[in-house]
Write a protein that holds these residues in place. Sequence first.
Motif: not given
Length: 231
Positions: A36-39, A43-44, A49-53
């Motif tokens: 769960t922590a890895e997911l 996701n973070d 990456a989405h925000d930077e793009l």
Amino acid sequence: MAIIQHAVGDALEWRRMREENLRYRLHLEDEVRQRTAELAEANDGLRKAHDELEKRVAERTAELTTANANLLSAIENRRQAEEALVRSERLGGVAHEFNNINTSVLGFSELALGVVDENSELASFLNRIRRAALRAKSITTNLMTFAGARAGCRRAASLNRIAEETIGLIAREMETDGIKLVKALGNVPDTVLDSDQIAQVVLNLLTNARHSLLDRARKEITVETGVDGNN
């Protein structure tokens, strides 16, 4: 006795299995928490990456919008410059043709003034024609310069000669108005200049000086040339 021993063995086995199940359940819970922590971390990372793009896309879009606006502005400026060039060429052509005609009027009025009585009514009319031609010459010269019909021609020339010739154009008019012209032409070496433009400047200065003296008792204009000792 055997029954009791069997019952105790079953109880111990059940306890062992229960402890194993508990350890397995705790292990599974640890695995679930770790995954769960890895997911969440993944996701973070994806969100960042989405925000930077999106940020880069917005910046690039703004750059392209600015570049496009600059390009459209440059195209419009070029179109306006080309239209202005066409208009100035037409204006220069008209001014040049008119100047040719006006030069003839000025020249013939000078010739006529040389053969008629300077106190006659005809001489008065000829002087009016000459004054009008001089004003027209000034206007057409400015028009041709503005329109680019004549490029400045800079070459070594005598400033004194230019002054003498320009004074000759307006000397008769000054004399008619009772204005005395004094020439104080110094020893000036040939200078690299545009003869036509300098002549126009001298003519404008003399014309302005004449107008300012018309109502004065003392009417005298001194044209002086020389070399500035500081240069």
